[in-house]
Every structure is written in C-alpha cells, then in structure tokens.
Design a protein around this motif. Structure first.
Motif, PDB file in Angstrom:
ATOM      1  N   VAL A   1     -54.835   5.111 -32.364  1.00  0.00           N
ATOM      2  CA  VAL A   1     -55.096   5.481 -33.752  1.00  0.00           C
ATOM      3  C   VAL A   1     -56.581   5.333 -34.111  1.00  0.00           C
ATOM      4  CG1 VAL A   1     -54.515   5.015 -36.158  1.00  0.00           C
ATOM      5  CG2 VAL A   1     -52.756   4.837 -34.392  1.00  0.00           C
ATOM      6  N   ALA A   2     -57.170   4.228 -33.723  1.00  0.00           N
ATOM      7  CA  ALA A   2     -58.583   4.014 -34.078  1.00  0.00           C
ATOM      8  C   ALA A   2     -59.464   5.089 -33.463  1.00  0.00           C
ATOM      9  CB  ALA A   2     -59.019   2.615 -33.608  1.00  0.00           C
ATOM     10  N   GLU A   3     -59.185   5.425 -32.196  1.00  0.00           N
ATOM     11  CA  GLU A   3     -59.957   6.483 -31.541  1.00  0.00           C
ATOM     12  C   GLU A   3     -59.726   7.816 -32.232  1.00  0.00           C
ATOM     13  OE1 GLU A   3     -60.468   8.429 -27.062  1.00  0.00           O
ATOM     14  OE2 GLU A   3     -59.074   6.745 -27.399  1.00  0.00           O
ATOM     15  N   GLY A   4     -58.461   8.054 -32.619  1.00  0.00           N
ATOM     16  CA  GLY A   4     -58.134   9.307 -33.299  1.00  0.00           C
ATOM     17  C   GLY A   4     -58.825   9.417 -34.637  1.00  0.00           C
ATOM     18  N   GLU A   5     -58.908   8.304 -35.373  1.00  0.00           N
ATOM     19  CA  GLU A   5     -59.591   8.341 -36.666  1.00  0.00           C
ATOM     20  C   GLU A   5     -61.069   8.661 -36.483  1.00  0.00           C
ATOM     21  OE1 GLU A   5     -60.512   5.542 -40.599  1.00  0.00           O
ATOM     22  OE2 GLU A   5     -59.193   4.796 -38.986  1.00  0.00           O
ATOM     23  N   GLY A   6     -61.688   8.093 -35.462  1.00  0.00           N
ATOM     24  CA  GLY A   6     -63.097   8.382 -35.207  1.00  0.00           C
ATOM     25  C   GLY A   6     -63.334   9.861 -34.914  1.00  0.00           C
ATOM     26  N   VAL A   7     -62.451  10.429 -34.116  1.00  0.00           N
ATOM     27  CA  VAL A   7     -62.582  11.861 -33.792  1.00  0.00           C
ATOM     28  C   VAL A   7     -62.364  12.714 -35.041  1.00  0.00           C
ATOM     29  CG1 VAL A   7     -61.551  13.763 -32.500  1.00  0.00           C
ATOM     30  CG2 VAL A   7     -61.954  11.577 -31.360  1.00  0.00           C
ATOM     31  N   ALA A   8     -61.345  12.337 -35.857  1.00  0.00           N
ATOM     32  CA  ALA A   8     -61.044  13.110 -37.068  1.00  0.00           C
ATOM     33  C   ALA A   8     -62.218  13.088 -38.040  1.00  0.00           C
ATOM     34  CB  ALA A   8     -59.784  12.564 -37.729  1.00  0.00           C
ATOM     35  N   ARG A   9     -62.832  11.930 -38.203  1.00  0.00           N
ATOM     36  CA  ARG A   9     -63.990  11.861 -39.112  1.00  0.00           C
ATOM     37  C   ARG A   9     -65.178  12.644 -38.531  1.00  0.00           C
ATOM     38  NH1 ARG A   9     -62.953   8.731 -43.307  1.00  0.00           N
ATOM     39  NH2 ARG A   9     -61.327   7.128 -43.145  1.00  0.00           N
ATOM     40  N   GLU A  10     -65.324  12.616 -37.215  1.00  0.00           N
ATOM     41  CA  GLU A  10     -66.377  13.421 -36.587  1.00  0.00           C
ATOM     42  C   GLU A  10     -66.132  14.909 -36.851  1.00  0.00           C
ATOM     43  OE1 GLU A  10     -68.148  14.496 -32.115  1.00  0.00           O
ATOM     44  OE2 GLU A  10     -66.521  13.020 -32.342  1.00  0.00           O
ATOM     45  N   ALA A  11     -64.858  15.336 -36.820  1.00  0.00           N
ATOM     46  CA  ALA A  11     -64.526  16.740 -37.075  1.00  0.00           C
ATOM     47  C   ALA A  11     -64.888  17.132 -38.510  1.00  0.00           C
ATOM     48  CB  ALA A  11     -63.037  16.978 -36.826  1.00  0.00           C
ATOM     49  N   VAL A  12     -64.630  16.216 -39.462  1.00  0.00           N
ATOM     50  CA  VAL A  12     -64.995  16.498 -40.863  1.00  0.00           C
ATOM     51  C   VAL A  12     -66.507  16.659 -40.996  1.00  0.00           C
ATOM     52  CG1 VAL A  12     -65.069  15.542 -43.204  1.00  0.00           C
ATOM     53  CG2 VAL A  12     -62.966  15.388 -41.858  1.00  0.00           C
TER      54      VAL A  12
END
Length: 840
Positions: free
Chosen positions: A778-789
C-alpha cells in the motif's frame, strides 16, 4: 493428332516471334494466352506428357513424377514460355537437378544462386532449371527484382494469386504469404535479376517447404546460399549450336561462326542478336563478320571453347574462391548496329526507343497503344497509327531479338535498353511519362485498381526518375511521383514513398508550383510520421507544407499532418489550435473527414470534453450522411465518440458507439482499417472492464497486445498503451502479478522513449498504484499514485481529464489504506475536473 503452333518468346534473351515450335495436343494446357505456363487441376498423365514434349526442347528428360515431392495433381507456373532456341548449360542444369532432388527442408528454404554478368543467360538458365525440374514442384513462381520496388509489387501479385488479403501492409503480407505458400505443396520461387543480397534479404522465405533460385550480378552470397553457380561464356561448341538453331549454316562457315563467337566473348545475348540479324537480313556469317568493327585489343584473350560454362561452388570460403576465379567476360563489340537499324526501320526503332524508358519487364503495350494518339508524334506516331503498323513494328523488333514477350507484357533486356537510350531522344522519355501519368490511378484506397497500381508503378518510377535527369515534363513527372508515393504510403512501403515524395517536391519547386510542393511536403510528413523515427523532421515537413499551401484542401492536408505530429508529441492544445485555424465552418466535413476526426481527438486529448462530445456527435451524423452508416469514416467518428463518452464515465453509451465502430472496421479492408479496428477493440475492452465484463475485455485486450507485438513494424507507444489497458482487465479478474507486469512493461517502454514518451507515462502510473495496493504494497502504491497525479498535472495542466483519472487512482489506493477522508477528497477533485472539462 493435330499439333498447335506456339509462338515462344523468352522475356530476356529468348526466341523471336518467327521461331515456332509444334507441340502436340497434350501440350496445350501448358501455354497460356500470354505465352506463360499456367497449369491448374490438370491430370498427372497430361502433365507428364506435356512435360516430356516441353523438356525435349532442352535435350534432356523431365523430372520423374515418382521422384516428385509434390502431389502431382496441380501445377502453377508463371514462368515465360519455353524457348526453342536455348543452348544447354549442362553444368548448370546438372547442378540444379542435384539440388532439386534433395527434399526441401521443412525448417528453412534452400537457395540456389546463379551468378554472372549481364547478357550471359542467367535468367534463361533459371527458367530452364525450373522447366527441367517442374515435376518436382507443385508451385513455381517468378519474382522480378530488377528495381527498387519490384519485389514488393511482385509479392503483392503473388499474394493476390494465393487469395490473401493484399490490403494489409507489405511487411505483414510477407508474413502471411509463407503459410499460404506452404499450402500449395512443394514450391519454387525464382528471384530474377537481384542487384545484391541486401536488396532481397527482407523478401527471402522465412520458413521451409520449398526452394529458391536467385539470379544476380552480385557476389555477396557466401554463407547465405546453399549452392552458387557462376555462369560464364558459352563454349565454342554450344555457340555454334546456337547459330544452327537459327537455321544458319555453321558447317559451311565454321571459321566465321567461331570468329563471331570469339568476338562476342561467348555472350549469349550478343550471339542471339547476331543470329537474328543474319536470319532477318539473310546475311551469311561471312558477310555479317565483315560488317563488324573489331578491336583486336579488346577481344577476349581466352578462347570460349576452353572456358567452362559454369562453376558450381558451396557457400563459404570455397564459394568465394570459385566466384573469384570464374571467367566472366563482357562483349567488346555490339551485335546490332542501332544506327543502321534506325535508318532501315524508323517506326520499329521509335517504338523501341519508347520502350527503353519503361521498366525492363511486362511493359504495358496496351497502355502505349491507348495513349498513342495523344502522346506520340513522328516515326513513333506512324508505328502506332493502327493495329497493322503496331504489329509490323512489333514483329521487326522480335525478329531482331530486341524485345520478347507478348503485346501487353513486353520484355526488354537491360543491355538493349542501355544501347538504345544512348541514341534515344529525351522526348521519348517525356512521351513515356505523359502516357503513364494519363493512365496511373489516383485513388490508392480503391482496391479494384491495385492490380493496375502494381503493374504500372515500376514503369512510372523508372520513367519519372529518368525524366528528372533530362529535365523533361517536370510538372507531369512530379504529379506522377506523388500518385505512386501515395499508393506506396497506403501500402506501408514507407521508405520508398518518402523517397518519391522528396523527388516530387524538388520537381514542383523547379517549376514554382507551390501548391504541388505543399502536397509533396505534406505527404512526406505523413510518411515520416508513420515511420515514427524522426518526429522533428515530420514536423518540419508539415510546417513547410502549411506555409506553401493556398487552397483550403491543401491547407487542411498540411495542418492535419502537423496536428498529428503535435498530438504524438503530447502538444494537444497546439494541435487543436492548428486545425481550428484551417477548418472552415461549412461544408468541409465531406471534404476532409480526417481533419474533423483529428480535431475531435485533439479536443478530447486537450481536456475540452464538452467540445469533444459535441463535435463527435455532430461528426457521426455528418459522416453517416456523407458516406453511409457502414463506411469506415463513420467508424472512425464512432470510435472518437465512444472514447469521449468513456472519458465522462458514460460507459453504456460508450460501449454501443465502440461496438458499432468495431463492426465497421472489422468488415473494412486496408491496413488503415485494420489499425483502426485494433484501436476500437482496445477502447472497447477498457470500457467493458468498467462495466464489470472483465473476462470479455481480457480476451479482446490479449488479442490487441498480441497483434501489436507481432507486427513487423512494432509501434512501441501502441504496445505500451495496450499493455497498460490490459492491466485493468487482469486486475479485475484477480491476476494481480500479471497486471503489475503489464504496467511495468508499459512504464519501461514510455521511459525509454524519453521526452516523446513522458506525456504518456501517466497512463501506466495511474494503474500501477492501485495494483500495488491490491498486492498489499500500500505505501509503495500510494507513492506511485501521488507521482501519477504530479506528473499528469505537470504534463497536462491541473484541469485535464487525465489528471482526474490520476486522482481516481489515488482515491482507490487511499481506500485500501483506510484513509476515508483522503479517498473522498481525491474523488471529489476528480469530479470537479470532469465537471469543468464538460463546460469547455
């Protein structure tokens, strides 16, 4: 039993029209109306009887049907008719007989190369090999390779014969051709007049089940060919026999015929023409010899009688040594005095001087006769004034062995062409260009004309490029080059299309035709865009075209070319502005549907969702009125509408539009329609995931990815995009590891594209975050999602729909994390962006 009189004409150095061979009734199936072999559904007994009579002309036995690998039921051969005047190349025929007796490899095709200089009978030798061993093959096909685009066109004709969908791109057509060829049984392909190995490498068979003959002057076949056979001068005995076959008394004039053979270095083409002159003018060998101007210093030092006719060698070092030592001699003395011939037969020479500006094979005599009144004058007009004049001139040329073939498929040896061009008035070249320009089709999308395109394209490029050297008919020549280039572009023969567009632009510039120059630059930009390797060059060409264009249609074409480059490089707003500036408010939908489709696409990509929806709905209605509901142009508009509806989450309406779009593209033909079909399928698969039909979507997206990765011209952005979208279906079906592999592949591809791919990185990054969250990271996924934004806002601005998609991805990750407030805020931000986009 009554025989039939068959006029046999060899396309290269064969028989004249007056040499007639009588073949019995069993041989009738072997001779077509065009002097070519075409056996179909013939019985084994008839084939054996026919083969026995035909190969008897060559002094040998036909291949035994017991030894044949093929079925012995059906034979298809498009080789030239057998020539009754052909001196056996015993070593060559023996080499090929040994080669053909071996069973063809099921893994790879074996290659037999016939090497030698011009005029030494390579082509005729290849024909004889095929004729001699025809019983071992089910399918024999001749492929002309004598100029730049020859093989592509020859493969198109072969595909047409095999019943393939020739509308697909040439690279894909070659891939489809080998399985279709394998279905014919054991096959033999003859690649005639190959310049060098590089010119034919991409066209050589990619699977086994048959054999290949290559005729070439190139020497670079070691390591690629199974057998290399060098064809040299004819020995004296065979040279004398050639004269005897023409009815010349070689015994009474033994010394003279030997001197003639030596003068021509044992080159069959020259001796054939010498024999033709003696027979046509009823000259004795002594009189003919006296008429030659011999330069003793240039005569071959080696007596042809002491020279082996061919040298067979394996590949590798031994083959290299054999070729290096092969005695290949060029003739020093012309066999025909073309100046005297022109004086004696002005009409026939004028016709020959016209032929020499066309290609060397299948010169379209019917076209020339149709265009004669408008394009010809002087002696040429006299030769073409009526059927009797044409027949007389044609008969003279065949009697002198200056041409071969039939009235609508004329062959001209390169050696004859070079000699005649040296004496020909450039006005004849201009005449050839005008004739071809008047006949060449202009609409490359009309598949009914593709056979005509294929037959005329080599002649058009030959004549146009020659005309450039003399500076004749520059405007007509440029128009002709553009017509050929557009056909090649449509068939995805992109390198050659680019070359022809460049030549056309130079031609238009020379006559200050800015409109024509604009069209040539726009065409070149589109080609470079399709190649995808040099977007800056494509953009430069499009801007040049736009600066030169004055007419609305030309401005639209140039603007469209520019807008496509801008869209591909992520400059959606700029592309939309370029098209908006040239698109007129009324009546242009029917004139430029591609412009309207691209405008709607750019409106959607630039975040103008309201505009995109409004324009695409109007566009669908206009296309349906203009072209009918079943036309591919309507399919393109429906796809744009479906994608716009999906952007605003109207998935049911989007599904209906995309399903209808896919139906239209599925039944359409042409490489463009196939590509659009894949795009519609990809979009529909994405929508089906949103509708909870992930299993159906996965089947579609698997097909799209396989087609993208299996294409010979691998478009990396398309592959990356398809994998990113397939990850949605894999995630929805629970295949999380596979979904992650897809998005990581997509990210890698876009990253490798550098700045050109950065605008598209949002697509896989948006998907990667939720997949990681589902996998428990989850933490890694959140980092990627914020990078996408962050990346989407940087690349597209804060109000773009792709930013809304990034916020939706972030919301999914935050829900898995348990951050309810954060997920709600991200979702609300996404809805705000969509609402604002709908107002634009």
């Amino acid at each position: 039993m009554r025989g039939i009189a068959v006029v046999s004409r060899d396309r290269k150095i064969g028989l004249t029209a007056s040499v007639v061979t009588v073949i019995g009734t069993a041989g009738t199936a072997a001779v077509s109306s065009h002097g070519r072999w075409a056996w179909a559904a013939a019985s084994t007994a008839a084939l054996v009887a026919t083969g026995a009579q035909i190969t008897a002309l060559f002094g040998g036995k036909p291949a035994s049907p017991d030894a044949a690998v093929g079925t012995g039921v059906r034979r298809v051969v498009n080789m030239p008719a057998p020539s009754a005047v052909f001196v056996d190349r015993k070593e060559l025929l023996a080499d090929f007989a040994s080669f053909a007796k071996q069973v063809s490899s099921p893994v790879r095709a074996r290659t037999f190369v016939i090497y030698g200089p011009s005029g030494f009978g390579k082509s005729r030798g290849a024909y004889a090999c095929a004729e001699r061993e025809f019983g071992r093959y089910d399918f024999i096909w001749l492929l002309d390779a004598g100029h730049d685009e020859a093989l592509g066109l020859a493969f198109s004709r072969l595909a047409r014969h095999l019943g393939l969908d020739e509308s697909i791109a040439w690279d894909d057509l070659r891939d489809a051709l080998w399985p279709a060829l394998a279905a014919t049984g054991r096959w033999l392909l003859v690649y005639d007049n190959v310049p060098d190995r590089d010119a034919v490498q991409a066209f050589l068979p990619r699977s086994g089940g048959g054999d290949v003959i290559v005729t070439t002057q190139g020497t670079d076949w070691q390591g690629y060919a199974d057998v290399v056979t060098a064809v040299g001068p004819l020995p004296l005995k065979e040279s004398v026999r050639l004269f005897q076959d023409f009815g010349i008394d070689s015994e009474a004039f033994a010394a003279e015929t030997a001197a003639i053979a030596k003068a021509f270095g044992g080159r069959p083409l020259d001796m054939l023409q010498a024999a033709s002159v003696m027979r046509a003018e009823q000259r004795s060998p002594r009189a003919y010899l006296a008429s030659l101007t011999l330069d003793s210093e240039n005569l071959p030092e080696r007596d042809p009688a002491a020279t082996p006719a061919s040298v067979a060698a394996p590949s590798g070092a031994a083959g290299t040594a054999a070729l290096a030592s092969a005695p290949l001699v060029s003739a020093a003395t012309p066999a025909i005095d073309y100046g005297d011939f022109r004086k004696a037969h002005p009409g026939a020479f004028a016709l020959l001087a016209l032929f020499c500006w066309f290609g060397s094979a299948d010169i379209p005599g019917d076209l020339i006769r149709r265009q004669a009144r408008e394009a010809a004058d002087g002696p040429l007009a006299a030769a073409l004034v009526d059927a009797a004049s044409w027949d007389e001139a044609f008969q003279i040329l065949t009697e002198y062995s200056l041409i071969s073939g039939e009235h609508d498929q004329i062959g001209l040896h390169d050696g004859v062409r070079a000699a005649v061009r040296a004496l020909s008035d450039p006005a004849n070249c201009a005449t050839a260009v005008r004739m071809l320009a008047a006949e060449f089709p202009r609409d490359p999308t009309d598949t009914s004309n593709w056979a005509l395109f294929d037959s005329l394209a080599p002649h058009a490029t030959q004549a146009a490029e020659s005309a450039a050297q003399f500076g004749v008919e520059p405007a007509v020549r440029a128009d002709l080059l553009v017509a050929v280039a557009r056909y090649f572009h449509h068939r995805d023969y992109l390198d050659r299309a680019a070359d022809l567009f460049r030549q056309a632009a130079i031609g238009y510039q020379a006559v200050n035709d800015s409109a024509g120059e604009s069209r040539a630059h726009a065409g070149l930009s589109r080609v470079l865009f399709n190649v995808g390797a040099d977007m800056p060059a494509a953009e430069d060409e499009a801007r040049t075209a736009l600066s030169l264009a004055t007419e609305p249609a030309d401005r639209c074409a140039a603007a469209l070319a520019l807008a496509q480059v801008l869209r591909e490089t992520g400059r959606f707003d700029e592309g939309h502005e370029v098209l908006t500036a040239v698109l007129q408010p009324a009546g242009l939908v029917g004139q430029a549907p591609e412009v309207c489709l691209e405008l709607a696409n750019l409106a959607r990509r630039s975040g103008r969702v309201g505009t995109a929806l409004r324009d695409t709905k109007a566009l669908v209605e206009a296309m349906a009125r203009e072209y009918g509901v079943g036309h591919p142009s309507t399919g393109g508009a429906l796809r744009q509408l479906g994608m716009a509806l999906a952007d605003v989450q109207s998935y049911d309406e989007a599904r209906v539009a995309l399903e209808n779009s896919l139906k239209l593209f599925t039944v359409a033909t042409g490489s463009d329609s196939q590509e659009m079909s894949l795009k519609a399928e990809e979009s529909l698969g994405t929508v089906l995931v949103r509708l909870g039909r992930a299993d159906e979507a996965l089947v579609m997206l698997d097909h799209v990815v396989a087609a993208r990765e299996g294409a010979t011209d691998r478009n990396l952005p398309n592959i990356a995009g398809a994998k990113a979208r397939r990850s949605d279906a894999r995630r929805a079906t629970g295949a999380l590891d596979e979904a992650l592999a897809d998005v990581e592949d997509s990210i890698r591809i876009f990253s490798d594209l550098g700045s050109d791919g950065r605008a598209y990185l949002t697509m896989p990054l948006v998907r990667k975050g939720p997949v990681l969250a589902d996998l428990g990271r989850v933490a890694e996924g959140e980092g990627v999602a914020r990078e996408a934004v962050a990346l989407s806002e940087e690349a597209h601005g804060q109000e773009h729909l792709l930013v809304a998609e990034a916020y939706r991805g972030l919301a999914e990750v935050l829900r898995v994390k348990g951050d309810v407030d954060g997920a709600r805020a991200a979702s609300e931000r996404a809805e705000e962006i969509v609402a604002a986009a709908l107002q634009r």
